[in-house]
Design a protein around this motif. Structure first.
Motif: not given
Ligand code: C2E
Ligand code: MG
Ligand code: MG
Length: 716
Positions: A434-451
């Protein structure tokens, strides 16, 4: 005498009529002639006998009397009121002279007439009055008309009063002819203004009450000029009310005679309309654009960027642990915090940027013409602004946020894609502590399916006994001796590799699977502690307890059962709870904590300082230890605000007789600072990461060996 002449009494006794004409007779004849000539119904009364000397045709017609009435009736018979009767009594004793009265007269056929009656003496020469002239003025029709008019007016007024509109009626010159109370009420007119009916004052008041008084005046003048003009418009009053005004000419027999004005209060309707309109594009709490508006703005930004081949960034901000604020301080305070956060983010924006609130504690920031660098700078500004301490109701706390960034066109060329990618980046920021920023990483598109995949894999991992516990030493800050261990779960998955608890624990909390995991951890940790104890290493082991787990009705029983089956004294088990657990259902929590304390278990508050800290519960609950959150330790000793918070926590713990442990201690400078501040224990990479049980034992044994060696050396 003609038929129209007054009926006179028949001639007196022969002597009198036949005798020479006396002046009296002449006078009486003159009177009778006058009586006959009177248009007004009248009769003449002999003041002594009260008999009629004569009565004129008008009177006979009015009272529907036959010609012989003059002989049959006297003054009393024709009297119309007690006053009248009394007058004639006075006349008889020589006193009555004049009478003017409103009275009645009864016709021969029984109708009552409203009359005005005048009785005047007929004087001849110097002699006192011997006769009286009675004239009656029939006012029946006039009075009836007047009553009818009054009734009509009253009815009209009642009708006016019964309408919900404020009504004003003016004549062509603009003078007020009627109004109702609602009119005065709508315009907020003082009573005296209306009672005076001072037309100018009323119009002046109206003019001064509307926001655009000049325009209103012009329109009024226009209405006056074209008397037949109809008009309808909305007036905004200075009071904030909106009045709808409809005015139309009042026409009588084809000619305008005035104007009717109707005013209706539209304030609520208008504001409801405005609210509905605003609701669809703005967030009611912060007044910021909402998700829908953001969608439109994104489309616009995309169109612009495509046209002039520019870039822009979409930042998605999610408050960290905001739920704790809501849970512990209540929704109203949560709302205040959100408004404050929105205000702070606004200070980070440049002109043309757009900030929207798109969910409970989620904001989106559209940064125009930003590339990677620009987006990063914006994110850093946001983190700085939102991370500053809040003071609410006397309590200081920090509230951080996690930011995910998606760039156009690199991370997507459509609004929906950009939003989704910013969201997953934000999730990664959360998982990374937390308390940070991250850029989108094409390979880590972990959405609901990922969860969902993670949740599934977790269940398999538990069944296949793939979880392990690692133990991170907790050391005494002064001596450096290991005085405890925190059990931290580890998961190496054959497919997913090492999965950090920061990643899967939130998923388990969401799905409820944390209860099964927590059970396993508790059993495992207690067995490990019992094992060490049986081998001469009685060391308390700390176990992290999730909120959902703590809330289970049988949580205390499970802890008791775990201790009993491993035959471990409760004192060698420490439970790490977060602040939100304690505040959520305070009385229930209190009871549970006391039961746990009865088992001998120790209680510590984990991640202290990130949630809502109330001295009240710290005092009430049987807590032994505060664990200062890693995020504050990171900043010391350099960061003034972190240092201040750490200092305050330690002071507070002292005052409440609680132990303090700092987690995430990585540097010697941090250790020294904490030692100076009076912190009791520390945990962190500076000393050791979480170790497997075997390595942990080695550290422990090495330490005892060291100590033994030191003691031997010291003995020398
Ligand atoms: P936590 O309870 O605050 O645990 C401390 C975390 O900080 C651990 O991360 C630990 O490895 C890490 N840490 C320790 N020293 C340092 C240091 O010097 N620097 C840095 N940067 N980090 C340090 P870990 O093991 O990844 O656990 C993360 C969180 O996951 C824990 O935070 C805890 O909330 C949760 N967690 C871990 N194990 C369990 C468990 O068995 N049950 C439950 N309910 N939650 C667990
Ligand atoms: Mg912990
Ligand atoms: Mg912690």
């Amino acid at each position: 005498m003609t038929a129209r002449s007054a009926r006179a009494r028949p001639a007196r006794p022969a002597a009198a009529t036949r005798g020479p004409r006396t002046p009296a007779v002449t006078v009486q004849q003159a009177w009778l002639a006058m009586l006959a000539a009177l248009n007004e119904p009248a009769w003449i009364v002999d003041g002594q006998s009260l008999r009629l000397l004569g009565i004129n045709p008008s009177a006979l017609a009015l009272l529907k009397l036959a010609d012989d009435a003059v002989e049959r009736l006297d003054a009393l018979a024709l009297a119309g009121s007690p006053e009248d009767l009394a007058f004639w009594d006075d006349v008889k004793v020589g006193r009555g002279t004049h009478l003017r009265s409103e009275s009645v007269a009864m016709t021969a056929d029984g109708r009552l007439l409203q009359v005005q009656r005048c009785i005047a003496p007929l004087v001849c020469g110097t002699t006192s009055a011997t006769h009286f002239l009675v004239t009656v003025h029939d006012r029946t029709d006039m009075l009836r008309a007047q009553t009818e008019r009054e009734t009509l007016v009253a009815e009209l007024q009642a009708t006016l009063e019964s309408t919900a509109d404020g009504i004003l009626v003016t004549d062509l010159a603009g003078r007020i002819r009627a109004f109702n109370r609602r009119f005065a009420q709508l315009w907020g007119m003082p009573e005296d203004l209306l009672s005076e009916r001072h037309d100018d004052a009323v119009f002046d008041w109206m003019r001064r009450s509307v926001t655009d008084s000049r325009g209103y005046q012009r329109r009024l003048a226009g209405l006056q000029e074209s008397a037949l003009m109809r008009a309808s418009e909305s007036l905004l009053l200075l009071s904030g009310q909106t009045l709808e005004m409809v005015t139309q000419p009042q026409v009588s027999r084809g000619r305008p005679i005035g104007r009717v004005w109707a005013f209706r209060d539209r304030t609520e309707l208008v504001s409801a309309d405005r609210r509905i309109e605003a609701l669809t594009t703005t967030d009611s709490l912060t007044g910021l654009p909402n998700r829908r508006h953001l969608g439109d703005a994104l489309d616009l930004a995309l169109a612009h960027a495509r046209r002039d081949s520019s870039t822009f960034a979409l930042l998605l901000l999610d408050m960290d642990r905001f739920k704790q604020i809501n849970d512990s301080l209540g929704l109203a305070t949560g709302d205040r915090v959100l408004v404050e956060v929105a205000d702070r983010i606004k200070t980070c924006m440049r002109q043309g940027d757009l900030l929207a609130r798109i969910g409970g504690d989620q904001f989106a920031l559209l940064v125009h013409k930003a590339d990677l660098r620009g987006a990063e700078a914006a994110a850093a500004r946001v983190l700085e602004a939102t991370g500053r301490a809040h003071t609410l109701e006397g309590t200081q706390f920090t509230l951080t946020c996690s930011v995910g960034i998606a760039l156009y066109p690199a991370d997507g060329t459509e609004g929906g894609t950009l939003l989704r990618h910013a969201e997953t980046a934000m999730q990664r920021a959360k998982q990374g502590g937390r308390a940070a920023y991250r850029f989108h990483q094409p390979t880590q598109d972990a959405d609901l399916r990922e969860r969902m995949r993670l949740d599934h894999a977790m269940r398999q991992a538990l069944a296949a006994n793939r979880f392990r516990l690692a133990y991170q030493p907790q050391v005494d800050i002064a001596s450096g001796a290991i005085v405890g261990a925190e059990a931290l779960i580890r998961w190496r998955d054959p497919e997913l590799g090492d999965v950090s608890p920061a990643r899967f624990i939130p998923v388990a909390e969401e799905s409820g699977f944390i209860i099964a995991i927590g059970d396993w951890v508790l059993g495992q940790a207690v067995r490990q502690a019992a094992n060490w104890r049986s081998r001469g290493m009685p060391l308390p082991v700390a176990v992290n307890v999730s909120a959902l787990q703590f809330q289970q009705a049988d949580f205390v029983d499970r802890v008791a059962e775990a201790l009993r089956s491993a035959d471990l004294p409760g004192a060698l088990l420490e439970l790490e709870l977060t602040e939100s657990i304690l505040v959520r259902d305070a009385s229930d929590a209190l009871q549970r904590l006391h039961s746990l304390a009865l088992l001998g278990a120790r209680l510590a508050i984990d991640d202290f300082g990130t949630g809502y800290s109330s001295l009240a519960y710290l005092k009430r609950f049987p807590i032994e230890k505060l664990k200062i959150d890693r995020s504050f330790i990171r900043g010391v000793p350099g960061d003034g605000s972190d240092a201040g918070i750490v200092h305050a926590i330690i002071q507070m713990a002292r005052a409440l007789n609680l132990k303090v442990i700092a987690e995430g201690v990585e540097t010697e400078a941090q250790r020294q600072y904490l030692a100076r501040e009076g912190c009791d224990l520390l945990q962190g990479f500076l000393f050791a990461p979480a170790l497997d049980p075997f390595s942990f034992e080695e550290r422990l044994n090495g330490q005892s060996a060291n100590r033994r060696r030191l003691r031997v050396v010291g003995d020398d």
